[in-house]
Structures are given as C-alpha cells and as structure tokens.
Design an enzyme around this catalytic site. Structure first.
Site, mmCIF file in Angstrom:
data_model
loop_
_atom_site.group_PDB
_atom_site.id
_atom_site.type_symbol
_atom_site.label_atom_id
_atom_site.label_comp_id
_atom_site.label_asym_id
_atom_site.label_seq_id
_atom_site.Cartn_x
_atom_site.Cartn_y
_atom_site.Cartn_z
ATOM 1 N N TYR A 1 0.829 -1.209 0.000
ATOM 2 C CA TYR A 1 0.000 0.000 0.000
ATOM 3 C C TYR A 1 0.861 1.256 0.000
ATOM 4 O O TYR A 1 1.698 1.452 0.884
ATOM 5 C CB TYR A 1 -0.916 -0.012 1.211
ATOM 6 C CG TYR A 1 -2.032 0.992 1.137
ATOM 7 C CD1 TYR A 1 -3.263 0.639 0.580
ATOM 8 C CD2 TYR A 1 -1.879 2.281 1.612
ATOM 9 C CE1 TYR A 1 -4.303 1.554 0.515
ATOM 10 C CE2 TYR A 1 -2.911 3.202 1.545
ATOM 11 C CZ TYR A 1 -4.119 2.832 0.996
ATOM 12 O OH TYR A 1 -5.154 3.727 0.929
ATOM 13 N N TYR B 1 -5.244 5.451 -7.549
ATOM 14 C CA TYR B 1 -5.444 5.367 -6.099
ATOM 15 C C TYR B 1 -6.916 5.097 -5.829
ATOM 16 O O TYR B 1 -7.746 5.998 -5.879
ATOM 17 C CB TYR B 1 -4.988 6.643 -5.396
ATOM 18 C CG TYR B 1 -5.121 6.519 -3.892
ATOM 19 C CD1 TYR B 1 -4.371 5.570 -3.190
ATOM 20 C CD2 TYR B 1 -6.008 7.307 -3.171
ATOM 21 C CE1 TYR B 1 -4.499 5.422 -1.811
ATOM 22 C CE2 TYR B 1 -6.139 7.173 -1.797
ATOM 23 C CZ TYR B 1 -5.381 6.228 -1.130
ATOM 24 O OH TYR B 1 -5.515 6.089 0.230
#
Ligand SMILES: [Zn+2]
Lengths: 383, 164
Positions: A288, A338
C-alpha cells in the site's frame, strides 16, 4: 482439527473500470461495471452472488449494488473501517465467510471518484473524529501532513533520505509505464523531476503522494473446490490478517512508546503465523503506497528487513523488476490509480495468473498489504 | 470521577458551521478532552493522569489502559519539551492555513512524559503567526516551552524555543 483459512478459498475473478482523473459515470455505475466484469472474468452468473464486502468509506451500498447486478439472496455482508486499511480485509472477511459455509460466492469492491469529487480533508464541519481537536487546529490538516510527521522522524532516526523515497516513487512509476491502464502510462519520472517538484508537506513532495483517481475495482471469492471449475487458474488466499496494535492512534500515532512500528507489525505477525512460507519466499509484493514512506515502514513491518533498514532496502533497484522484491507491478497507488488499494489486490491476482503487464517470471506467491499507519490488513496469495 | 477545574462550564462548542473560511480551525473538544482546554484557558498545560496508578495518558479517555481505573485527575506539566518531529505544509490547504504557508507543525515530546507528543506550532512569541520562526531554526531535539494564545474564542498552546 482447528479451522483454517489456509488455501480454503480463492480469488477467481477480477474486474475494473478505466482509471482517470475524471470519469462521467456515477460511483454506483462504476461499481456495477467493475463487479460485473469480475463475475464475467470468473464465469459466474451474478445471480449466484450471496456475499459482499467493502470499506466503510464506500458510498455504494450492498442493497443498491445487489439489486442492480441481480444478485440472489445475500447471506453475508461486511464493511471494514479505516479507509485504505480495510482493502485486504474485504478479501479476508469473504474468505472466512466462504470457508465457514456462510456464503458461496463473495464479491469485494471499491468504487471511488476521488479524482473529480471533494477532498475529504476540506470537510472541516463534520469530519472531526476525536483526535481532531489535538491536531487539526495546528494545521495538521491532510493525511500527507500526518504521515509527513512520521516520515521526518523516520529519516532522522535511520538516516533515510529523499533519495530513498524517490526509489519508491520511481519503481512504481516504471511499472506504470508498462501498464496501459495506468494513469501514469507513458509518463516517465526522473530524479530531477522528483527533486525539484513542489512540496506538499515537507519532507513529502508531490511525487511522494498517491494519485487522485476516479475508478472502481472488484474481485470474486469462492471455495477452493469451486475455484477449480472457474475460467482462470485459481489464486488461493493462503493467509489473511488484520492489525490494530496496542495503544495505536490511527494516522496520528503520536502518543505511544514507538510511533514508527505501526499496524503492519501486528498484521504481519498473524499473517506469517498462519502461512507455510515466510517473507524470503515472496516472489512479488503489492504494498500500500498512499505515500512513499509507507513502503520502507511496511518492508520492516512485514519482515523483509530489520527495523530501520527499510530505506536501505530500496537501494540498488531492489523494488524494480528483477530486484530483491519487485513491488506494485501495476504502478500502485502512486502511479497506476489510487482506489484505496484495491488495484493492488487485483494486480496480485494478475501476477499469480502470469498476466501482469510487468510480469515477475514464475511468480507463485504474492503479499498484498493495506494502508500502513491506520488499522490495517494484509493477505498472502499463492497460485 | 474526573477532577475537573472548579468552574467547569464545558467550553462553548465553537460553531464550526459559521467558522469563516479565513479563520484557523478551533479545537472542537469532546467530553474527555474538555478539561484540557479549560485548563489551557487558564494558561495551564495539564495532562490526564490515573488517580489509582498514577500513569499519564493522552489523548484523554474514560479509563486507564494500565489498571482500568475510572478515576482520573489532570496533572500540571512543566510546559517544557523537545521537538520530536515537524512538517512544513504547503498548499493546497484551507485558506487561513494557505495564507501562512509554508508554516510549521511540530510534535513536542513532553519533558514530563516523553511518550506524549503534543502537536503544535513553533512561533516567535505566543501571539505570532504560524510562520514566524525561520525554517533554519526548526530542528529535531530543540528545546521548547509552552505559551498560550487565543484564537476564535479558544485558548490553544503554542511553543517557543528555549534559546531564541
Ligand atoms: Zn491506572
């Protein structure tokens, strides 16, 4: 025999919409398109879906989605909190539901218009959780400010530099340059561009921050037995974990003995305890990356290197294809899209199917992580 | 029971809906945090402490994570500490912050409780703007002490270098 999730379920379908700064469709339509694409990829009729999982921040709810796609009777649905910290837990929850017989076909999804929609931190009237009074009046307004604080301390304690953060941004950008679906496809990054870009929250510059994207993704989870009859090679959920460490404070983890060891450490302990392999056996990782400093922190937390060694780990092309640990092979949140980390899950599946645009040869194991710095989650996938 | 200041009217909840776009955000205290701001209004920096085991805790909360006692008091701090980390936010920011950007936000490790790191701003004097200290003076480890200023009807702590 103790119940185990190990390889009991598999991801058999993945779907996504286009990624762009601005898409004309609504979040609901994007969600439905991604979910139907994932089910078509799996070769499973939408009427068979009986489980859903998403993020608490997801705006499209299961009632709307289920009736739009024509799902059957739904017997399991769950939501996971803490923004991008919940990404992998959507798969983990569905794996648990399917493995324990609460459902048979699970769909996880995330649809978001972050590119064209409002910036969450601008909503000062309603978005004031408890810690807000201790940080926001002083101008810690955005996630970049909150993580920047930990990044500066990390750089100070361990000698990490902006060049280390650049290594992260560069690896993600290089993979995006190979991925036609990525927002940063054909948009190379140079060290000069990075070093001269504008600051967002010093020490973090523009390229240390994730993209702002409109888009949606989904994946389909079924039992390992059922998976063998699906259209693609099953990608097994080998291990799944969530992590909320003792005395953790979320993005503003400033009030405990060790702010630099975050939820990744907690999730990792549980993840590896259940697994048949360890960090040294991971072929490719999807970590992440809302902000570049999350990569060195996560590399340490998930055991790829020791405490304080995460920055040095990025040196010498380690994160690139052919390196020690290729990461974010679709471009990640920094350079593909994103969407709260869901694209990292789907990219993990692509790697283990052998169809990534930046394929790691013979990849058989993949770690996917959710947001570090917030209550988090992670999954280990294997082919 | 929580020992609050003698006169403990909960601070008037600032009207955030009316907060003009050009004002700094004011703290919106919750029930547990209210005494901190009441003491700040008197120029005192206090942190919640467990009456039973004596441990300090921050942010304030209903019971002690060490001994689970619900009895607490607010212990006065020396007001001294060291900069643990800092950032310098640049736009895009809310207008009042953009007007002073790049400003500093620091985390101050309290001398009396190093695991408690209060967010704040390093300023030249209590009422000075958030960008009033030269960047070259921002340094991890620098010693600072607290001062208080009023903003939008609330009193908030600011931090000043021990060696200006
Ligand atoms: Zn106690």
């Amino acid at each position: 025999m103790a119940a185990t999730l190990k390889d009991a379920t598999a991801i058999v379908g993945i779907g996504q919409t286009a990624f762009a700064k601005r898409l004309p469709q609504s979040e609901k339509e994007l969600a439905c398109r991604a979910i139907l694409a994932a089910l078509a990829d799996a070769g499973i009729d939408p009427g068979e879906v009986d489980a859903f999982s998403s993020y608490t921040m997801e705006e499209t709810d299961e009632v709307e989605v289920a009736k739009a796609i024509g799902a059957g009777d739904v017997t399991f649905f769950s939501r996971i909190g803490y923004g991008g910290g919940g990404s992998c837990a959507t798969v983990g929850h569905l794996a648990a539901a399917v493995a324990t017989g609460q459902a048979t076909v699970g769909v996880a999804w995330r649809s978001r218009k972050r590119g064209s929609g409002p910036r969450p931190w601008k909503n000062t009237a309603v978005q004031l959780p408890t810690p807000g009074q201790w940080t926001r009046p002083f101008g810690l307004l955005r996630p970049a400010d909150e993580i920047g604080m930990l990044a500066r301390r990390y750089m100070h304690e361990y000698g990490a530099t902006r060049d280390h953060l650049f290594n992260v941004a560069m690896a993600c950008r290089n993979r995006a340059n190979e991925n036609p679906a990525a927002m940063m496809y054909e948009r190379p990054l140079t060290r000069e561009m990075y070093m001269t870009s504008r600051m967002i929250s010093d020490p973090l510059c523009l390229f240390d921050n994730c993209l702002e994207t409109d888009g949606a993704l989904a994946c389909v989870i079924v039992s390992a037995e059922r998976a063998r009859d699906c259209r693609h090679k099953p990608v097994y959920v080998h291990s799944a974990a969530q992590g909320l460490p003792s005395q953790h404070h979320g993005m503003v983890n400033y009030w405990n003995d060790d702010p630099l060891s975050g939820p990744a450490w907690t999730a990792a302990r549980h993840l590896w305890k259940q697994a048949d392999f360890g960090p040294q056996d991971v072929d490719v990782a999807q970590i992440y990356d809302a902000f570049t400093p999350l990569i060195p922190l996560s590399l340490e937390g998930y055991g790829f290197c020791g405490r304080g060694e995460g920055a040095a780990f990025t040196e010498g092309g380690s994160l690139e294809l052919g390196g020690r640990l290729p990461i974010n092979t679709g471009g990640g949140g920094l350079s593909e899209a994103y969407v709260h980390g869901f694209n990292l899950i789907n990219e993990g599946v692509k790697q283990l199917r052998g169809v990534s645009t930046a394929q790691v040869p013979d990849a058989a194991t993949c770690l996917v992580t959710a947001g570090e710095g917030v209550p988090t989650s992670a999954i280990l996938l294997r082919s | 029971m929580t020992t609050a200041p003698d006169k403990s009217p909960a601070p008037a909840a600032p009207d955030t809906s009316a907060a003009s776009a050009d004002a700094l955000l004011v703290p919106v205290p919750d029930e547990d945090g209210a005494p901190f701001w009441e003491y700040a209004a008197r120029g005192e920096l206090r942190v919640q402490a467990c009456t039973a085991c004596g441990r300090l805790r921050f942010p304030p909360r209903p019971c002690c994570p060490h001994c689970r006692s619900f009895d607490s008091e607010w212990r006065r701090m020396s007001g001294r500490g060291r900069i643990w980390s800092y950032v310098r936010p640049h736009p895009p920011l809310l207008p009042a912050y953009a007007a002073q950007a790049p400003y500093n936000v620091i985390l101050v490790e309290l001398a009396d409780a190093p695991h408690i790191r209060l967010a704040g701003n390093l300023v030249a004097c209590a009422d000075a703007p958030l960008d009033s200290v030269d960047t070259t003076r921002l340094r991890i480890g620098a010693r600072v002490h607290v001062a208080f200023t009023e903003t939008g009807g609330m009193t908030v702590p600011r931090w000043i270098l021990e060696k200006p």
